[in-house]
Scaffold this motif. Structure first.
Motif, PDB file in Angstrom:
ATOM      1  N   VAL A  30       5.499   8.132   2.075  1.00 55.24           N
ATOM      2  CA  VAL A  30       5.518   9.442   1.425  1.00 55.24           C
ATOM      3  C   VAL A  30       5.989  10.518   2.397  1.00 55.24           C
ATOM      4  N   LEU A  31       5.594  10.415   3.658  1.00 54.36           N
ATOM      5  CA  LEU A  31       6.057  11.378   4.655  1.00 54.36           C
ATOM      6  C   LEU A  31       7.580  11.341   4.798  1.00 54.36           C
ATOM      7  N   LEU A  32       8.156  10.154   4.835  1.00 52.24           N
ATOM      8  CA  LEU A  32       9.613  10.041   4.899  1.00 52.24           C
ATOM      9  C   LEU A  32      10.262  10.641   3.654  1.00 52.24           C
ATOM     10  N   TRP A  65      14.700  14.315  12.109  1.00 54.07           N
ATOM     11  CA  TRP A  65      13.514  13.641  12.624  1.00 54.07           C
ATOM     12  C   TRP A  65      12.287  14.037  11.809  1.00 54.07           C
ATOM     13  N   CYS A  66      11.418  13.068  11.532  1.00 54.12           N
ATOM     14  CA  CYS A  66      10.111  13.350  10.922  1.00 54.12           C
ATOM     15  C   CYS A  66       9.048  12.770  11.840  1.00 54.12           C
ATOM     16  N   ASP A  67       8.452  13.614  12.651  1.00 55.37           N
ATOM     17  CA  ASP A  67       7.575  13.132  13.716  1.00 55.37           C
ATOM     18  C   ASP A  67       6.251  12.587  13.205  1.00 55.37           C
ATOM     19  N   GLU A  68       5.892  12.912  11.977  1.00 55.50           N
ATOM     20  CA  GLU A  68       4.611  12.439  11.432  1.00 55.50           C
ATOM     21  C   GLU A  68       4.702  11.028  10.859  1.00 55.50           C
ATOM     22  N   ALA A  69       5.904  10.568  10.518  1.00 59.71           N
ATOM     23  CA  ALA A  69       6.082   9.279   9.834  1.00 59.71           C
ATOM     24  C   ALA A  69       6.144   8.142  10.857  1.00 59.71           C
ATOM     25  N   ILE A  70       5.001   7.791  11.390  1.00 58.30           N
ATOM     26  CA  ILE A  70       4.907   6.854  12.523  1.00 58.30           C
ATOM     27  C   ILE A  70       4.799   5.410  12.049  1.00 58.30           C
ATOM     28  N   VAL A  71       5.500   4.538  12.757  1.00 58.00           N
ATOM     29  CA  VAL A  71       5.229   3.102  12.645  1.00 58.00           C
ATOM     30  C   VAL A  71       4.893   2.583  14.038  1.00 58.00           C
ATOM     31  N   TYR A  72       4.045   1.568  14.071  1.00 61.94           N
ATOM     32  CA  TYR A  72       3.663   0.930  15.333  1.00 61.94           C
ATOM     33  C   TYR A  72       4.396  -0.390  15.473  1.00 61.94           C
ATOM     34  N   VAL A  84      16.535  10.356   7.188  1.00 62.22           N
ATOM     35  CA  VAL A  84      15.327  10.726   7.927  1.00 62.22           C
ATOM     36  C   VAL A  84      14.959   9.594   8.881  1.00 62.22           C
ATOM     37  N   VAL A  85      14.594   9.956  10.099  1.00 60.59           N
ATOM     38  CA  VAL A  85      14.218   8.987  11.139  1.00 60.59           C
ATOM     39  C   VAL A  85      12.816   9.309  11.624  1.00 60.59           C
ATOM     40  N   GLY A  86      11.980   8.273  11.772  1.00 62.25           N
ATOM     41  CA  GLY A  86      10.629   8.470  12.265  1.00 62.25           C
ATOM     42  C   GLY A  86      10.394   7.773  13.594  1.00 62.25           C
ATOM     43  N   PRO A  87       9.305   8.130  14.273  1.00 67.92           N
ATOM     44  CA  PRO A  87       9.014   7.549  15.598  1.00 67.92           C
ATOM     45  C   PRO A  87       8.442   6.144  15.509  1.00 67.92           C
ATOM     46  N   VAL A  88       8.665   5.395  16.583  1.00 67.86           N
ATOM     47  CA  VAL A  88       8.122   4.048  16.750  1.00 67.86           C
ATOM     48  C   VAL A  88       7.287   4.041  18.025  1.00 67.86           C
ATOM     49  N   ILE A  89       6.040   3.648  17.895  1.00 67.50           N
ATOM     50  CA  ILE A  89       5.125   3.594  19.033  1.00 67.50           C
ATOM     51  C   ILE A  89       4.724   2.136  19.258  1.00 67.50           C
ATOM     52  N   SER A  90       4.820   1.689  20.497  1.00 70.10           N
ATOM     53  CA  SER A  90       4.541   0.288  20.790  1.00 70.10           C
ATOM     54  C   SER A  90       3.055   0.022  21.002  1.00 70.10           C
ATOM     55  N   ARG A 148       0.836  -1.207   0.000  1.00 70.90           N
ATOM     56  CA  ARG A 148       0.000   0.000   0.000  1.00 70.90           C
ATOM     57  C   ARG A 148       0.866   1.249   0.000  1.00 70.90           C
ATOM     58  N   GLU A 149       1.905   1.249   0.831  1.00 65.71           N
ATOM     59  CA  GLU A 149       2.785   2.413   0.923  1.00 65.71           C
ATOM     60  C   GLU A 149       3.578   2.624  -0.366  1.00 65.71           C
ATOM     61  N   ALA A 150       4.021   1.525  -0.981  1.00 61.33           N
ATOM     62  CA  ALA A 150       4.741   1.645  -2.251  1.00 61.33           C
ATOM     63  C   ALA A 150       3.839   2.213  -3.335  1.00 61.33           C
TER      64      ALA A 150
END
Length: 304
Positions: free
Chosen positions: A97-99, A192-199, A110-116, A21-23
């Motif tokens: 796309v955000l990254l 940092w890109c704070d919007e590009a979240i992965v869980y 670019v580095v994005g956040p990881v939320i558990s 989907r992201e691709a």
């Protein structure tokens, strides 16, 4: 996008449709985007899942997460960018796309956040201790170290700086710490890109007190080991290790104080946070003297 995997077929089957989907979204926005799975199982157990998903597959039988990361670099030799994500993570819609847009804006890694997210109800002690709470900061903030669980690399910069993941850290973990610290040390940048979240999907066997304390210990020892490894002169090594030793002692002392205060006040959060600080600080101090905890050491047969 590169996904490293080792005997986690269910996670892999869950993430691949989301990466597809992201691709697709990235292509619609004018970017070229492909998916690569690096299977680090000597028995190539991920082949069937990846083939069914219709994405690129490569088998890297040599054990070690650093080796698998380097294989991803090698397989991307004709690419300009490489995005790493773990097989047990789930990106939000529009993550890629955000990254990419952040890269276009800042022109660097670019580095994005990881939320558990927990697969089941975790021990409240773990939540109160903040063991799975990770940093967040404003988009555009420059950083000096990162993991590879949500990381976009400019491969032109990686090649120019002659960067590889160090196999010395392939079993203990920390090769991403060394790699990204070295990237900055050699003149590269990360933002940092704070919007590009992965869980991050945390299974029940990781949501235990024993596992999180061992991870904190490992994290501390890997940091000290990376300082020792990256120092360019004996004087720099001495300064960095002295700083790590002092930081470790401060964390040990602070952890003990918090734990004691938590016992007196019957405050679970203070006790848990104190235990986390104590474990991290112990790892920092032990790492100064060469201790390493081999988190990714494999047991049982690795070939057949």
């Amino acid at each position: 996008m590169a996904v490293l995997t080792y005997r986690r077929p269910d996670d892999l089957a869950a993430i691949l449709p989301e990466l597809s989907r992201e691709a697709d979204a990235a292509r619609a926005a004018g970017w070229d985007a492909d998916i690569l799975v690096v299977d680090n199982d000597p028995q190539a157990s991920a082949r069937e899942v990846v083939t069914a998903a219709g994405v690129s597959y490569v088998h890297e039988p040599e054990p070690g997460i650093a080796t698998a990361r380097n294989r991803a670099l090698d397989e991307s030799s004709d690419c300009d960018l490489l995005v790493f994500i773990d097989d047990d993570e789930r990106p939000i819609e529009g993550w890629l796309v955000l990254l990419l847009e952040a890269y276009r804006r800042y022109g660097c890694a670019v580095v994005g956040p990881v939320i558990s997210r927990f697969d089941g109800e975790p021990d409240p002690w773990i939540i109160d201790g903040g063991f799975f709470t990770r940093r967040r900061m404003p988009t555009g903030t420059e950083i000096t170290v990162a993991a590879t669980n949500n990381l976009l690399l400019d491969l032109g910069e990686v090649r120019a700086l002659d960067l590889r993941f160090d196999a010395e850290f392939g079993i203990s973990g920390g090769s991403d710490t060394v790699f990204t610290r070295q990237l900055v040390q050699r003149g590269g940048r990360m933002v940092w890109c704070d919007e590009a979240i992965v869980y991050d999907v945390v299974p029940a066997n990781r949501a235990t007190r024993d596992w999180v304390l061992r991870r904190a210990l490992r994290s501390g020892s890997c940091w000290s080991a990376s300082s020792r490894h990256l120092a360019r002169t004996p004087g720099e090594r001495l300064r960095w290790l002295a700083a790590d030793f002092g930081s470790g002692l401060a964390r040990v002392a602070g952890g003990l104080v918090r734990m004691a205060a938590g016992v007196v006040a019957r405050d679970r959060g203070l006790r848990a946070a104190g235990a986390r600080n104590l474990a991290r600080g112990t790892g920092l101090v032990a790492g100064v003297f060469g201790y390493r905890y081999f988190e990714y050491k494999r047991t049982g047969p690795t070939n057949g």
